[in-house]
Design an enzyme around this catalytic site. Structure first.
Site, mmCIF file in Angstrom:
data_model
loop_
_atom_site.group_PDB
_atom_site.id
_atom_site.type_symbol
_atom_site.label_atom_id
_atom_site.label_comp_id
_atom_site.label_asym_id
_atom_site.label_seq_id
_atom_site.Cartn_x
_atom_site.Cartn_y
_atom_site.Cartn_z
ATOM 1 N N TRP A 1 -13.656 26.806 2.766
ATOM 2 C CA TRP A 1 -12.937 27.199 1.542
ATOM 3 C C TRP A 1 -13.513 28.476 0.933
ATOM 4 C CZ3 TRP A 1 -12.392 21.850 -1.456
ATOM 5 C CH2 TRP A 1 -11.621 20.983 -0.670
ATOM 6 N N LYS A 2 -14.647 28.913 1.432
ATOM 7 C CA LYS A 2 -15.350 30.096 0.884
ATOM 8 C C LYS A 2 -15.502 29.931 -0.639
ATOM 9 C CE LYS A 2 -13.343 32.756 4.594
ATOM 10 N NZ LYS A 2 -13.217 34.049 5.212
ATOM 11 N N GLU B 1 -19.734 36.724 6.797
ATOM 12 C CA GLU B 1 -19.805 37.245 5.417
ATOM 13 C C GLU B 1 -21.239 37.189 4.907
ATOM 14 O OE1 GLU B 1 -16.663 34.775 3.858
ATOM 15 O OE2 GLU B 1 -15.245 35.908 5.096
ATOM 16 N N GLY C 1 -10.382 29.531 7.766
ATOM 17 C CA GLY C 1 -10.670 30.030 6.427
ATOM 18 C C GLY C 1 -9.441 29.912 5.536
ATOM 19 N N GLY C 2 -8.731 31.015 5.382
ATOM 20 C CA GLY C 2 -7.592 31.089 4.457
ATOM 21 C C GLY C 2 -6.617 29.924 4.578
HETATM 22 C C1 PEP Z 1 -13.692 32.087 8.254
HETATM 23 O O1 PEP Z 1 -13.999 32.660 7.243
HETATM 24 O O2 PEP Z 1 -14.515 31.337 8.809
HETATM 25 C C2 PEP Z 1 -12.363 32.321 8.813
HETATM 26 C C3 PEP Z 1 -12.161 32.000 10.053
HETATM 27 O O3 PEP Z 1 -11.440 32.860 7.974
HETATM 28 P P1 PEP Z 1 -9.861 33.076 8.259
HETATM 29 O O4 PEP Z 1 -9.333 31.831 8.925
HETATM 30 O O5 PEP Z 1 -9.243 33.301 6.920
HETATM 31 O O6 PEP Z 1 -9.729 34.261 9.162
#
Ligand code: PEP
Length: 257
Positions: free
Chosen positions: A10-11, A97, A234-235
């Site tokens: 979820w960051k 990140e 992620g998103g």
């Molecule tokens: C992540 O941050 O681990 C990721 C895979 O992000 P996203 O799916 O948004 O690319």
């Protein structure tokens, strides 16, 4: 036969009400306890909410980071024991990140992996090349360095794998660009060969997830590849319906549909 895992990162998103809604929606979808194993990585402040909603079921959760020391004067940091105290089974280590924005080096990643293992957590170690490294044809060189850095913490043959890897090409994270299933498979097979150099047994058992713009429309093709053992999302993990569809894609692959 390895398991398939779907993890949602979820960051730095969400408040308690969002965590409650999202976690409950995933449980209500009835995906767990049936495989795949589903793991949520909420921000620290939402861990107890996820724990309260998910407690007793088969949904798992983990922290997005940890510090390598057990306790002390480290303002703003959080330890493995603190994560365990909120019911975490997993912890993300070395997300790109964190490597890029917070300058986490391979040495720091190893310290965190060791701290996680010491606390009884399973580290999910993120590896992956930047867009520039990719364009320069340095993907294998970067992955070799990142994987070799954590090999000292890898379990020994005969045991279960004590950590999980997530290959996340940085150019695919949050960009909408995804590695094609064939492209990702090739890299996953390479990463597995790096593990095999230390332990063929662990290489067969270790889960290597793919991450980078995984969504409902591409999940099944990615997860169907032999060396891709699920996804770190992620998103798309912030939208209940989309994340559930990704879990359903994993379920279909497991059942051979
Ligand atoms: C992540 O941050 O681990 C990721 C895979 O992000 P996203 O799916 O948004 O690319």
């Amino acid at each position: 036969m390895r398991a398939i895992m779907v993890a949602g990162n979820w960051k730095m998103n969400g408040l308690n009400a969002d965590a409650e809604h999202l976690t409950q929606a995933i449980i209500d979808a009835g995906l767990v306890p049936a495989s795949p194993e589903v793991v949520l990585f909420p921000p620290f402040t939402l861990l107890t909410t996820v724990q309260q909603v998910a407690k007793g079921g088969s949904l798992r959760w983990g922290g997005q980071n940890l510090f390598w020391e057990a306790h002390g004067a480290y303002t703003g940091e959080i330890s493995g024991a603190m994560l365990r105290d909120t019911g975490c089974r997993y912890v993300l280590v070395g997300h790109s990140e964190r490597r890029q924005i917070f300058q986490e080096s391979d040495e720091i990643v190893l310290r965190k992996v060791k701290a996680a293992l010491h606390s009884g957590l399973v580290p999910m170690v993120c590896i992956g090349e930047t867009e520039q490294e990719y364009l320069e044809g340095r993907t294998q060189e970067v992955l070799r360095r990142q994987v070799e850095a954590i090999l000292p913490a890898l379990g020994s043959a005969g045991q279960q794998a004590n950590l999980i890897l997530a290959y996340e090409p940085v150019w695919a994270i949050g960009t909408g660009k995804t590695a094609s299933p064939a492209q990702a498979q090739e890299v996953h097979a390479f990463v597995r060969s790096l593990i095999a150099a230390k332990s063929p047994d662990i290489a067969r058992k270790i889960l290597i997830l793919y991450g980078g713009s995984v969504k409902a429309s591409n999940a099944k093709a990615l997860f169907a590849e032999p060396d891709i053992d699920g996804g770190l999302v992620g998103g798309a993990s912030l939208q209940a319906a989309e994340f559930i569809q990704i879990c359903q894609a994993a379920h279909a692959v497991i059942r051979g549909l």
